[in-house]
Write an enzyme that holds these catalytic residues in place. Sequence first.
Site, PDB file in Angstrom:
ATOM      1  N   CYS A 154       0.843  -1.190   0.000  1.00 54.85           N
ATOM      2  CA  CYS A 154       0.000   0.000   0.000  1.00 54.85           C
ATOM      3  C   CYS A 154       0.887   1.252   0.000  1.00 54.85           C
ATOM      4  O   CYS A 154       1.583   1.506  -0.976  1.00 54.85           O
ATOM      5  CB  CYS A 154      -0.961  -0.058   1.190  1.00 54.85           C
ATOM      6  SG  CYS A 154      -2.152   1.297   1.268  1.00 54.85           S
ATOM      7  N   ASP A 211      -9.416  -3.068  -7.261  1.00 55.80           N
ATOM      8  CA  ASP A 211      -8.916  -2.042  -6.351  1.00 55.80           C
ATOM      9  C   ASP A 211      -9.438  -0.672  -6.785  1.00 55.80           C
ATOM     10  O   ASP A 211      -8.966  -0.096  -7.759  1.00 55.80           O
ATOM     11  CB  ASP A 211      -7.384  -2.053  -6.355  1.00 55.80           C
ATOM     12  CG  ASP A 211      -6.782  -1.159  -5.276  1.00 55.80           C
ATOM     13  OD1 ASP A 211      -7.485  -0.268  -4.779  1.00 55.80           O
ATOM     14  OD2 ASP A 211      -5.601  -1.364  -4.958  1.00 55.80           O
ATOM     15  N   HIS A 243      -7.985  -4.013  -3.127  1.00 54.89           N
ATOM     16  CA  HIS A 243      -6.837  -3.433  -2.453  1.00 54.89           C
ATOM     17  C   HIS A 243      -6.520  -4.259  -1.197  1.00 54.89           C
ATOM     18  O   HIS A 243      -7.393  -4.874  -0.612  1.00 54.89           O
ATOM     19  CB  HIS A 243      -7.141  -1.985  -2.049  1.00 54.89           C
ATOM     20  CG  HIS A 243      -5.941  -1.223  -1.590  1.00 54.89           C
ATOM     21  ND1 HIS A 243      -4.929  -0.858  -2.444  1.00 54.89           N
ATOM     22  CD2 HIS A 243      -5.573  -0.792  -0.363  1.00 54.89           C
ATOM     23  CE1 HIS A 243      -3.997  -0.208  -1.770  1.00 54.89           C
ATOM     24  NE2 HIS A 243      -4.366  -0.162  -0.499  1.00 54.89           N
TER      25      HIS A 243
END
Length: 279
Positions: A154, A211, A243
């Site tokens: 991330c 995502d 995600h």
Amino acid sequence: MKTEDLITLVNSPSTFSPAAGTIAQTTVHTDNEGLHAGFTTIPSQGDDLPAYLAKPLHADGPLPIVLVVQEIFGVHEHIQDVCRRLAKQGYLAIAPELYFRQGEASDYTDIPTLFQNLVSKVPDKQVLGDLDHAAHWAARHGGDASRLYITGFCWGGRITWLYGAHNPQLKAGVAWYGRFVGDKTLTSPKHPVDVAAELSAPMLGLYGGLDDSIPQETVETMRQSLRAANATAEIIVYPQAGHAFYADYRPSYNAEAAKDGWERMLAWFAAYGGVNKPE
């Protein structure tokens, strides 16, 4: 064992960032058996940089180093566990606390406030410098400076791409669902798409097709930038994953994509001098 390898590590409670929400039943815990694992500090840019370290207790020689770059939630239990997983594979894995000068991720209970009040204030230049110091420290404490790798998730996935263009000593990097584009600010003047032509290490990107925070058009933009730069890089998209699909402690976890991504990461490192595990 060299004297410099005899470092004292401090254990900490196994806790997750409050902003991560309710912890899922799919959470994986990797034990410390056969490992030297815990927190230490590293001299970096005039400060003592906290970092979580995990490495095998017994090794025949210097270990390949993996810099593990935190999610938005900091070096909480999941990132510590990733370090232990890598150590079980034969790596010296180190995750520096890259927000520590600006504050503590554990002080926040929701993602928007965490990002606005802490994460957005952390300069990329500071982060890249701290990663350099972590790599140098690891090389003096049982690591092999000639086999340096990086992986991040991330927020850390974006940093992983940037580091691939920052450190010419890097052997390879694997970025998990880090954004490619964004607003340019004083703290973040460049994004991965801006440094594609500057990459000096082979890079693998692992992304989710569902995502919402990383639109597929930005994935394609990055692919085009990599092709134009003739970079050694590959981006894998898992169509049914969203995600944070590797985050086993969150509802976003996708076990199939996570397993495949992990295996691809290990194979990517091995292809560039990392650990080759017997079949």
